[in-house]
Design a protein around this motif. Sequence first.
Motif, PDB file in Angstrom:
ATOM      1  N   MET A   1       0.836  -1.173   0.000  1.00 43.34           N
ATOM      2  CA  MET A   1       0.000   0.000   0.000  1.00 43.34           C
ATOM      3  C   MET A   1       0.889   1.247   0.000  1.00 43.34           C
ATOM      4  O   MET A   1       2.008   1.226   0.476  1.00 43.34           O
ATOM      5  CB  MET A   1      -0.899   0.028   1.234  1.00 43.34           C
ATOM      6  N   ARG A   2       0.315   2.298  -0.507  1.00 43.89           N
ATOM      7  CA  ARG A   2       1.004   3.591  -0.495  1.00 43.89           C
ATOM      8  C   ARG A   2       0.202   4.537   0.402  1.00 43.89           C
ATOM      9  O   ARG A   2      -0.982   4.758   0.196  1.00 43.89           O
ATOM     10  CB  ARG A   2       1.109   4.160  -1.902  1.00 43.89           C
ATOM     11  N   TYR A   3       0.880   5.073   1.402  1.00 45.17           N
ATOM     12  CA  TYR A   3       0.271   5.996   2.358  1.00 45.17           C
ATOM     13  C   TYR A   3       0.846   7.390   2.123  1.00 45.17           C
ATOM     14  O   TYR A   3       2.057   7.545   1.995  1.00 45.17           O
ATOM     15  CB  TYR A   3       0.579   5.558   3.795  1.00 45.17           C
ATOM     16  N   HIS A   4      -0.030   8.369   2.085  1.00 42.51           N
ATOM     17  CA  HIS A   4       0.381   9.757   1.924  1.00 42.51           C
ATOM     18  C   HIS A   4       0.142  10.462   3.258  1.00 42.51           C
ATOM     19  O   HIS A   4      -1.010  10.591   3.700  1.00 42.51           O
ATOM     20  CB  HIS A   4      -0.415  10.427   0.804  1.00 42.51           C
ATOM     21  N   ILE A   5       1.222  10.873   3.886  1.00 42.14           N
ATOM     22  CA  ILE A   5       1.188  11.449   5.229  1.00 42.14           C
ATOM     23  C   ILE A   5       1.668  12.890   5.168  1.00 42.14           C
ATOM     24  O   ILE A   5       2.612  13.209   4.447  1.00 42.14           O
ATOM     25  CB  ILE A   5       2.086  10.625   6.181  1.00 42.14           C
ATOM     26  N   ARG A   6       1.016  13.744   5.941  1.00 49.37           N
ATOM     27  CA  ARG A   6       1.438  15.146   6.023  1.00 49.37           C
ATOM     28  C   ARG A   6       1.826  15.479   7.461  1.00 49.37           C
ATOM     29  O   ARG A   6       1.130  15.117   8.413  1.00 49.37           O
ATOM     30  CB  ARG A   6       0.319  16.074   5.574  1.00 49.37           C
ATOM     31  N   LEU A   7       2.934  16.181   7.579  1.00 51.78           N
ATOM     32  CA  LEU A   7       3.336  16.783   8.852  1.00 51.78           C
ATOM     33  C   LEU A   7       3.058  18.272   8.685  1.00 51.78           C
ATOM     34  O   LEU A   7       3.843  18.992   8.067  1.00 51.78           O
ATOM     35  CB  LEU A   7       4.828  16.535   9.115  1.00 51.78           C
ATOM     36  N   PRO A   8       1.897  18.756   9.186  1.00 50.29           N
ATOM     37  CA  PRO A   8       1.506  20.145   8.948  1.00 50.29           C
ATOM     38  C   PRO A   8       2.479  21.160   9.541  1.00 50.29           C
ATOM     39  O   PRO A   8       2.683  22.225   8.971  1.00 50.29           O
ATOM     40  CB  PRO A   8       0.137  20.275   9.606  1.00 50.29           C
ATOM     41  N   ASP A   9       3.059  20.833  10.671  1.00 52.95           N
ATOM     42  CA  ASP A   9       4.036  21.708  11.312  1.00 52.95           C
ATOM     43  C   ASP A   9       5.195  20.827  11.793  1.00 52.95           C
ATOM     44  O   ASP A   9       5.166  20.313  12.916  1.00 52.95           O
ATOM     45  CB  ASP A   9       3.403  22.464  12.481  1.00 52.95           C
ATOM     46  N   PRO A  10       6.183  20.619  10.945  1.00 57.75           N
ATOM     47  CA  PRO A  10       7.274  19.704  11.295  1.00 57.75           C
ATOM     48  C   PRO A  10       7.989  20.037  12.602  1.00 57.75           C
ATOM     49  O   PRO A  10       8.519  19.145  13.256  1.00 57.75           O
ATOM     50  CB  PRO A  10       8.236  19.823  10.106  1.00 57.75           C
ATOM     51  N   SER A  11       7.964  21.294  13.008  1.00 55.66           N
ATOM     52  CA  SER A  11       8.672  21.667  14.239  1.00 55.66           C
ATOM     53  C   SER A  11       8.053  21.047  15.485  1.00 55.66           C
ATOM     54  O   SER A  11       8.719  20.917  16.500  1.00 55.66           O
ATOM     55  CB  SER A  11       8.730  23.190  14.382  1.00 55.66           C
ATOM     56  N   ILE A  12       6.783  20.660  15.413  1.00 51.37           N
ATOM     57  CA  ILE A  12       6.139  20.022  16.573  1.00 51.37           C
ATOM     58  C   ILE A  12       5.801  18.557  16.320  1.00 51.37           C
ATOM     59  O   ILE A  12       5.143  17.926  17.137  1.00 51.37           O
ATOM     60  CB  ILE A  12       4.876  20.797  17.020  1.00 51.37           C
ATOM     61  N   ALA A  13       6.239  18.006  15.198  1.00 51.23           N
ATOM     62  CA  ALA A  13       5.960  16.600  14.865  1.00 51.23           C
ATOM     63  C   ALA A  13       6.865  15.705  15.690  1.00 51.23           C
ATOM     64  O   ALA A  13       7.838  15.142  15.195  1.00 51.23           O
ATOM     65  CB  ALA A  13       6.147  16.363  13.372  1.00 51.23           C
ATOM     66  N   ARG A  14       6.531  15.599  16.949  1.00 51.07           N
ATOM     67  CA  ARG A  14       7.317  14.811  17.895  1.00 51.07           C
ATOM     68  C   ARG A  14       6.373  14.006  18.789  1.00 51.07           C
ATOM     69  O   ARG A  14       5.368  14.519  19.262  1.00 51.07           O
ATOM     70  CB  ARG A  14       8.173  15.708  18.806  1.00 51.07           C
ATOM     71  N   GLY A  15       6.728  12.761  19.033  1.00 59.03           N
ATOM     72  CA  GLY A  15       5.961  11.942  19.954  1.00 59.03           C
ATOM     73  C   GLY A  15       6.189  12.394  21.383  1.00 59.03           C
ATOM     74  O   GLY A  15       7.007  13.273  21.660  1.00 59.03           O
ATOM     75  N   ASN A  16       5.454  11.778  22.300  1.00 58.61           N
ATOM     76  CA  ASN A  16       5.512  12.169  23.709  1.00 58.61           C
ATOM     77  C   ASN A  16       6.757  11.679  24.443  1.00 58.61           C
ATOM     78  O   ASN A  16       7.066  12.174  25.513  1.00 58.61           O
ATOM     79  CB  ASN A  16       4.259  11.679  24.434  1.00 58.61           C
ATOM     80  N   THR A  17       7.457  10.697  23.869  1.00 55.83           N
ATOM     81  CA  THR A  17       8.624  10.125  24.523  1.00 55.83           C
ATOM     82  C   THR A  17       9.870  10.493  23.717  1.00 55.83           C
ATOM     83  O   THR A  17      10.060   9.988  22.606  1.00 55.83           O
ATOM     84  CB  THR A  17       8.489   8.596  24.628  1.00 55.83           C
TER      85      THR A  17
END
Length: 112
Positions: A1-17
Amino acid sequence: MRYHIRLPDPSIARGNTPGLAFQSHGADGFAEELQHALRTRDLFERWSAQLDDPEDADPALGATDPAATVSGEQHDLHIDLTVDTVLPSALLRQRMHLLAGDHWQLRDVTAA
């Protein structure tokens, strides 16, 4: 499958850990980290090691796709990732949650 993912604001694209979250800041780095998380058990092993009882981790969550590919593209303020993998969407979502927290969007799913 091909998934298209967007990180709208890469500066906050961080998990909780912090030990599990994305470390990158650019499209290529995000793509490389996600590709590594899909191809290897490294992210799963770091996550399960943090559980109260690592033996309770469902081994199916550690499935890998050695042929998975991820490409990244920078657009103004957001980053688009294109993921080709045979892994089920539930595993992709679990890994994205660890890496980016709630700061990502699944935009589309198509046949690869």
